[in-house]
Design an enzyme around this catalytic site. Structure first.
Site, mmCIF file in Angstrom:
data_model
loop_
_atom_site.group_PDB
_atom_site.id
_atom_site.type_symbol
_atom_site.label_atom_id
_atom_site.label_comp_id
_atom_site.label_asym_id
_atom_site.label_seq_id
_atom_site.Cartn_x
_atom_site.Cartn_y
_atom_site.Cartn_z
ATOM 1 N N CYS A 1 32.280 38.434 36.882
ATOM 2 C CA CYS A 1 32.220 39.149 36.477
ATOM 3 C C CYS A 1 31.377 39.526 34.468
ATOM 4 C CB CYS A 1 34.414 39.646 35.743
ATOM 5 S SG CYS A 1 33.870 42.125 35.734
ATOM 6 N N HIS B 1 36.904 38.423 40.764
ATOM 7 C CA HIS B 1 37.725 38.188 40.342
ATOM 8 C C HIS B 1 37.776 36.977 40.610
ATOM 9 C CE1 HIS B 1 37.002 40.103 36.518
ATOM 10 N NE2 HIS B 1 36.890 41.030 37.007
ATOM 11 N N GLU C 1 39.698 34.572 39.746
ATOM 12 C CA GLU C 1 41.114 33.823 39.162
ATOM 13 C C GLU C 1 42.757 34.698 39.345
ATOM 14 O OE1 GLU C 1 38.157 35.467 38.334
ATOM 15 O OE2 GLU C 1 38.875 36.403 36.542
HETATM 16 N N1 LIG Z 1 36.108 42.406 34.151
HETATM 17 C C1 LIG Z 1 35.035 42.619 33.382
HETATM 18 O O1 LIG Z 1 34.686 41.311 33.406
HETATM 19 C C2 LIG Z 1 34.703 43.625 32.962
HETATM 20 C C3 LIG Z 1 32.744 44.013 32.993
HETATM 21 C C4 LIG Z 1 31.986 44.341 32.345
HETATM 22 N N2 LIG Z 1 32.230 44.260 31.030
HETATM 23 C C5 LIG Z 1 31.666 45.138 32.784
HETATM 24 O O2 LIG Z 1 32.926 46.726 33.064
HETATM 25 O O3 LIG Z 1 31.089 46.053 33.632
#
Ligand SMILES: NC(=O)CC[C@H](N)C(=O)O
Length: 229
Positions: A85, A202, A204
């Site tokens: 992410c 994600h 994790e």
């Molecule tokens: N969950 C995250 O890592 C958010 C990713 C990023 N900052 C976004 O909103 O695009």
């Protein structure tokens, strides 16, 4: 293996990554980016979050931390590196992986479960799966739309560097199954070698049975993180 989970100001999935790796029996530690990678690092996770508040572009500022040069050097030495992410955004901003992640087609933050099709099962991050297998993982991002030129995408495809694509539950890669407008439905890509990868979903958050089962995600993320076992 000692995996460094690299924390920046604004990271917020570092402890989740640590808990998931712990659950898999992987020796891992959170490393503050200014401290650099420990000398015994033999795996790197760049976790999700909002490093530097997503200012400029998500991941742009963290990508310029000196630790990312160390991550690149470790990758060159064969150390597996996974960006998740915001870690994917940092990976592309630092040039570790191709393309860019930009504002979702919806122009909104999206938090939902998606299906992913495994496009290349011959990597450390996907060897737990079969090619074409459909996984369920959560997404949570505002800037997850993968962008790349047509020619560069064709190159990635011919080099088998598309790792995951958004798909429907049956594995069909359709526009309706594309949550954020990513080009080619790409959800994860490889760097120059198959031990460097980034993905927007994600793993994790879909590894610990106590968390994954009640929220409906399952534990497919464990197969991705198995790269570090
Ligand atoms: N969950 C995250 O890592 C958010 C990713 C990023 N900052 C976004 O909103 O695009």
């Amino acid at each position: 293996m000692t995996v460094a989970v690299v924390r920046f100001g604004g990271s917020n999935c570092d402890r989740d990554a640590l808990a998931a790796l712990d659950h898999l029996g992987v020796d891992a530690d959170i490393v503050w980016h200014e401290d650099g990678l420990p000398s015994d690092t033999d795996g790197v996770v760049v976790p999700g979050g909002f490093s530097y508040g997503d200012y400029l572009r998500a991941g742009a500022m963290a990508a310029r931390s000196p630790v990312m040069e160390e991550v690149r050097a470790a990758a060159d030495d064969g150390v597996p590196v996974l960006g998740v992410c915001n870690g994917a955004q940092i990976g592309s901003e630092s040039g570790l992986t191709p393309g860019a992640f930009t504002t979702n087609r919806s122009a909104r933050f999206q938090c939902e479960h998606v299906h992913l099709r495994v496009e290349n099962a011959d990597t450390p991050f996907t060897r737990a799966f079969d090619e074409g297998e459909v996984l369920s993982l959560p997404i949570a991002h505002g800037e997850g739309r993968f962008e790349i030129t047509d020619d560069a995408l064709a190159d990635l495809e011919s080099e088998d560097r598309v790792l995951f694509r958004y798909c429907d539950a049956a594995g069909a890669v359709t526009e309706a199954a594309n949550p954020n407008g990513s080009k080619g439905n790409v959800a994860g890509v490889l760097g120059e070698r198959d031990h460097v990868a980034v993905l927007m979903p994600h793993p994790e958050r879909a590894t610990l049975p106590d968390i994954a089962a009640p929220n409906g995600a399952g534990t497919d993320g464990a197969g991705v993180l198995a790269a570090f076992q």
